[in-house]
Design an enzyme around this catalytic site. Structure first.
Site, mmCIF file in Angstrom:
data_model
loop_
_atom_site.group_PDB
_atom_site.id
_atom_site.type_symbol
_atom_site.label_atom_id
_atom_site.label_comp_id
_atom_site.label_asym_id
_atom_site.label_seq_id
_atom_site.Cartn_x
_atom_site.Cartn_y
_atom_site.Cartn_z
ATOM 1 C CD GLU A 25 -0.907 0.803 3.615
ATOM 2 O OE1 GLU A 25 -1.261 1.974 3.343
ATOM 3 O OE2 GLU A 25 -1.066 0.280 4.735
ATOM 4 C CE LYS A 86 -6.605 7.448 5.777
ATOM 5 N NZ LYS A 86 -6.802 7.748 7.200
ATOM 6 C CB VAL A 106 -5.719 -1.579 4.378
ATOM 7 C CG1 VAL A 106 -6.231 -3.013 4.287
ATOM 8 C CG2 VAL A 106 -4.368 -1.533 5.096
ATOM 9 C CB ALA A 141 -13.409 2.239 4.526
ATOM 10 C CE LYS A 159 0.979 2.424 14.953
ATOM 11 N NZ LYS A 159 0.881 2.405 13.488
HETATM 12 N N1 PSU Z 1 -2.517 1.733 10.818
HETATM 13 C C1 PSU Z 1 -1.181 1.769 10.976
HETATM 14 N N2 PSU Z 1 -0.414 2.305 9.972
HETATM 15 C C2 PSU Z 1 -0.976 2.832 8.843
HETATM 16 C C3 PSU Z 1 -2.403 2.785 8.697
HETATM 17 C C4 PSU Z 1 -3.122 2.219 9.712
HETATM 18 O O1 PSU Z 1 -0.665 1.304 11.975
HETATM 19 O O2 PSU Z 1 -0.250 3.342 7.967
HETATM 20 C C5 PSU Z 1 -3.022 3.326 7.449
HETATM 21 C C6 PSU Z 1 -3.387 2.196 6.474
HETATM 22 O O3 PSU Z 1 -3.228 2.660 5.153
HETATM 23 C C7 PSU Z 1 -4.855 1.972 6.767
HETATM 24 C C8 PSU Z 1 -5.323 3.367 7.050
HETATM 25 O O4 PSU Z 1 -5.570 1.405 5.694
HETATM 26 O O5 PSU Z 1 -4.264 3.957 7.788
HETATM 27 C C9 PSU Z 1 -6.617 3.380 7.833
HETATM 28 O O6 PSU Z 1 -7.118 4.684 7.917
HETATM 29 P P1 PSU Z 1 -8.563 4.914 8.575
HETATM 30 O O7 PSU Z 1 -8.391 4.557 10.012
HETATM 31 O O8 PSU Z 1 -8.819 6.364 8.353
HETATM 32 O O9 PSU Z 1 -9.500 4.021 7.843
#
Ligand code: PSU
Ligand code: MN
Length: 304
Positions: A25, A86, A106, A141, A159
């Site tokens: 990604e 993003k 992702v 998502a 995390k």
């Molecule tokens: N969690 C991590 N590192 C990351 C991400 C999530 O520890 O880089 C990134 C990934 O690309 C994941 C995105 O798909 O953040 C999720 O964002 P959101 O929580 O806004 O869906």
């Protein structure tokens, strides 16, 4: 569908001959690490895939083109240019139509990998159900994409900025298996344990490939989470990282950070507060995931 994708020649050749390919990604490059650690991680992740005999395919939008496989100029662009969008599922068509650059999450990377015919994808951590989601409704998502899109995602868990219990409940409801590689516990990214279990423990890439193959034979669609704990030598102490995460969450609340900005904000604060210790851990767990993803892709390709 694939005529809309710009597939790098090396990736196309590998896909046509059934050779192993691993998707990577790009949100992690543009929003997951500061420069130059982001570029170093992106380049080394690709090297790790090659070392294990798979072709890396980093996925991103460049000038509205959906790229599957980037050269070093593309990777540098994503690492250096500030403010790259993003891209999740909802953003993809808008950014393609407007000819924009975009770093795929992702969710969006899974969508594009499936369009290209790539079955295995390595990242650091997946998005999930945020703490306090009962009032914020902040559920990544990524989880919905895992429910619908036929790609295996190798990660170091998620995390603990997230509510890991609710994240696992959501995955269960949507029929997404969480397979532990050499572990009975769902890992929490910087740490190998979280107190939560996985659905099944598998101790080899071949066994994981067998599950993916069996799902296909049975006509079961949707994604799979392969949870691969950080190597022990890079694991951070629970006490240390838990405190940092609490601080980052409190700062996000204080600044009223919302929506797609939440995760990049938290990642940035964690990196800043741990002064580089988390950066090394983060890079190493990515490489570890890429190597496992490459071995799974190889096992799929050999057994096909
Ligand atoms: N969690 C991590 N590192 C990351 C991400 C999530 O520890 O880089 C990134 C990934 O690309 C994941 C995105 O798909 O953040 C999720 O964002 P959101 O929580 O806004 O869906
Ligand atoms: Mn969110």
């Amino acid at each position: 569908m694939t005529h809309q994708l710009k597939i790098a020649p090396e990736v196309r050749t590998a896909l046509e001959s059934g050779a192993p390919v691993v998707a990577l990604e790009s949100t992690i490059i543009s929003h997951g690490f500061p420069y130059p650690a982001n570029l170093e991680c992106a380049l080394a992740a690709e090297e790790n895939a090659r070392d294990e005999g798979a072709v890396p395919a980093t996925i991103a939008l460049i000038g509205g083109e959906i790229c599957v496989g980037l050269d070093s100029i593309g990777l540098e662009h994503l690492a250096i240019v500030p403010g790259i969008a993003k891209v999740s599922r909802r953003d993809l068509a808008t950014l393609v139509a407007s000819g924009s650059d975009g770093a795929t999450t992702v969710a969006a990377t899974m969508m594009i990998a499936e369009m290209a015919g790539i079955r295995v994808f390595a990242t650091g951590g997946i998005g999930g159900v945020h703490r306090g989601a009962e009032t914020s409704f902040d559920i990544s998502a990524d989880l919905e994409e895992l429910a619908r899109t036929d790609v295996a995602v190798v990660c170091a868990g998620a995390k603990s900025v997230l509510d890991l219990g609710l994240t696992l409940e959501y995955l269960e409801t949507h029929g997404v298996p969480v397979l532990g590689y050499g572990t009975d516990e769902f890992p929490a990214f910087y740490t190998r344990t979280s107190g939560f279990g996985v659905d099944a423990r598998l101790d080899s890439a071949e066994e994981i490939a067998a599950v993916l193959r069996t799902r296909r034979e049975l006509g079961i669609s949707g994604g799979v989470v392969v949870a691969n704990p950080i190597p022990p030598e890079y694991e951070l102490a629970h006490a240390e990282i838990d405190g940092v995460i609490e601080t980052a969450l409190a700062e996000a609340a204080e600044h009223g950070v919302r929506g797609k900005a939440v995760t990049p904000f938290l990642l940035g604060r964690i990196h800043a507060l741990t002064g580089g210790a988390s950066e090394t851990a983060n890079k190493e767990l990515v490489y570890n995931n890429v190597r496992l993803a490459a071995r799974i892709a190889r096992a799929l390709s050999e057994g096909a």
